[in-house]
Write a protein that holds these residues in place. Structure first.
Motif, mmCIF file in Angstrom:
data_model
loop_
_atom_site.group_PDB
_atom_site.id
_atom_site.type_symbol
_atom_site.label_atom_id
_atom_site.label_comp_id
_atom_site.label_asym_id
_atom_site.label_seq_id
_atom_site.Cartn_x
_atom_site.Cartn_y
_atom_site.Cartn_z
ATOM 1 N N ASP A 79 0.835 -1.195 0.000
ATOM 2 C CA ASP A 79 0.000 0.000 0.000
ATOM 3 C C ASP A 79 0.882 1.262 0.000
ATOM 4 O OD1 ASP A 79 -2.726 1.305 0.558
ATOM 5 O OD2 ASP A 79 -1.470 2.084 2.195
ATOM 6 N N THR A 80 0.532 2.225 -0.832
ATOM 7 C CA THR A 80 1.335 3.447 -0.975
ATOM 8 C C THR A 80 1.460 4.210 0.338
ATOM 9 O OG1 THR A 80 0.543 3.601 -3.248
ATOM 10 C CG2 THR A 80 1.589 5.547 -2.353
ATOM 11 N N ALA A 81 0.373 4.352 1.069
ATOM 12 C CA ALA A 81 0.419 5.082 2.344
ATOM 13 C C ALA A 81 1.341 4.370 3.333
ATOM 14 C CB ALA A 81 -0.983 5.226 2.927
ATOM 15 N N TYR A 82 1.283 3.047 3.346
ATOM 16 C CA TYR A 82 2.156 2.260 4.227
ATOM 17 C C TYR A 82 3.622 2.477 3.856
ATOM 18 C CZ TYR A 82 4.740 -1.796 5.939
ATOM 19 O OH TYR A 82 5.685 -2.606 6.513
ATOM 20 N N LEU A 83 3.935 2.361 2.584
ATOM 21 C CA LEU A 83 5.318 2.521 2.128
ATOM 22 C C LEU A 83 5.855 3.912 2.445
ATOM 23 C CD1 LEU A 83 5.035 0.634 -1.279
ATOM 24 C CD2 LEU A 83 6.176 -0.172 0.805
ATOM 25 N N THR A 84 5.013 4.927 2.295
ATOM 26 C CA THR A 84 5.416 6.295 2.613
ATOM 27 C C THR A 84 5.691 6.443 4.101
ATOM 28 O OG1 THR A 84 4.130 7.157 0.762
ATOM 29 C CG2 THR A 84 4.709 8.725 2.500
ATOM 30 N N GLU A 85 4.817 5.867 4.924
ATOM 31 C CA GLU A 85 5.003 5.948 6.377
ATOM 32 C C GLU A 85 6.309 5.281 6.806
ATOM 33 O OE1 GLU A 85 2.739 4.854 10.570
ATOM 34 O OE2 GLU A 85 1.614 4.747 8.700
ATOM 35 N N LYS A 87 8.997 4.772 4.951
ATOM 36 C CA LYS A 87 10.123 5.574 4.446
ATOM 37 C C LYS A 87 10.366 6.788 5.345
ATOM 38 C CE LYS A 87 11.839 7.881 0.335
ATOM 39 N NZ LYS A 87 11.570 8.341 -1.018
ATOM 40 N N ASN A 88 9.289 7.462 5.755
ATOM 41 C CA ASN A 88 9.418 8.623 6.642
ATOM 42 C C ASN A 88 10.004 8.239 7.993
ATOM 43 O OD1 ASN A 88 8.360 10.264 4.656
ATOM 44 N ND2 ASN A 88 6.302 10.262 5.502
ATOM 45 N N THR A 91 13.728 7.547 7.570
ATOM 46 C CA THR A 91 14.453 8.812 7.429
ATOM 47 C C THR A 91 14.644 9.462 8.797
ATOM 48 O OG1 THR A 91 13.583 9.134 5.213
ATOM 49 C CG2 THR A 91 14.420 11.095 6.329
ATOM 50 N N ARG A 114 7.816 -1.702 10.962
ATOM 51 C CA ARG A 114 7.078 -2.210 9.788
ATOM 52 C C ARG A 114 5.951 -3.139 10.229
ATOM 53 N NH1 ARG A 114 12.366 -3.372 7.905
ATOM 54 N NH2 ARG A 114 13.052 -1.755 6.474
#
Length: 196
Positions: A79-85, A87-88, A91, A114
Motif C-alpha cells: 500500500d502506498t500510504a504504508y510505504l510512505t510511512e 520511508k518517513n 528517514t 514495519r
C-alpha cells in the motif's frame, strides 16, 4: 476503544550466524535472540523470566506475527500510504544521534516498526472498525450476551459491548490464522532462555 498492543517484531538473521529458533510460523523461523530482544524491550530490560512467562509471551508474539503475515498476504505491505510511512520513519530514525550503532539493532527497530504498522492496519480492518461501525452486529452481540450486561441498556453499556465484541472478533481471527498458518513452538529452545 482500541486495544493497546505491545509492539513486537519477527525474525531476521544476525550477521549470517545461525541462531536457535524458539518457534516457526508457516515454516519461517522465529529467532531466539530477536525474541529475547523484544521480550526485554517490553519488560523494562529484564531477561529474568521463567519458562511459563516466556511461553505466555511467545504465544502473544506468535499471534502478533500471524496478524502481520495475514496483512502481507492481503497486500497491505504494498500500500502506498504504508510505504510512505515506513520511508518517513526510516528517514527520521537515520537522523537520530542516539540510535544504537549496530546493524542488527537498527534492522530490528525497522522490522518492529514495519510489523507494528501492518498489524495496526489489519486489526483496524478486521477488528476495530467492525466492532465500532457495524451497529447491527453490535446490537446482535449485545442481545446474545444480555446476561453479561445486566447493569444497563445497550446505549448505557455500548463501550463495554464494543470492547467485548472486539475481543471475540480478535480471538476468532487468531483461531483462523492458527489453522491457516502452521505454528510450531520449540519448547526445548525456549527452556534454554528461561531463568529457573
Amino acid at each position: 476503544m482500541r486495544k493497546t498492543y505491545c509492539i513486537i517484531i519477527f525474525s531476521l538473521t544476525f550477521g549470517g550466524a545461525f541462531a536457535q529458533n524458539v518457534a516457526s510460523i508457516n515454516g519461517k523461523p522465529v529467532d531466539s535472540k530477536e525474541f529475547m530482544w523484544v521480550y526485554k524491550k517490553n519488560h523494562s530490560g529484564s531477561a529474568n523470566a521463567t519458562f511459563k512467562e516466556l511461553e505466555e509471551y511467545l504465544d502473544l508474539y506468535l499471534n502478533f506475527k500471524l496478524k502481520v503475515l495475514d496483512a502481507i498476504e492481503m497486500g497491505f505491505d504494498k500500500d502506498t500510504a504504508y510505504l510512505t510511512e515506513i520511508k518517513n520513519y526510516e528517514t527520521a530514525l537515520r537522523t537520530r544521534k542516539k540510535i544504537s550503532g549496530t546493524k542488527a539493532t537498527y534492522s530490528m527497530i525497522m522490522n518492529e516498526y514495519r510489523d507494528a504498522v501492518l498489524m495496526f492496519n489489519i486489526s483496524e480492518l478486521k477488528v476495530w472498525d467492525k466492532a465500532q461501525n457495524d451497529e447491527n452486529q453490535l446490537r446482535d452481540f449485545y442481545t446474545r450476551n444480555r446476561n453479561f450486561y445486566k447493569e444497563g441498556s445497550f446505549d448505557e453499556v455500548k463501550g463495554k459491548v464494543i470492547t467485548d465484541y472486539q475481543e471475540v472478533l480478535e480471538k476468532e481471527w487468531v483461531n483462523v490464522l492458527r489453522t491457516k498458518y502452521p505454528v510450531k513452538v520449540y519448547k526445548e529452545e525456549l527452556k534454554k532462555l528461561a531463568k529457573l
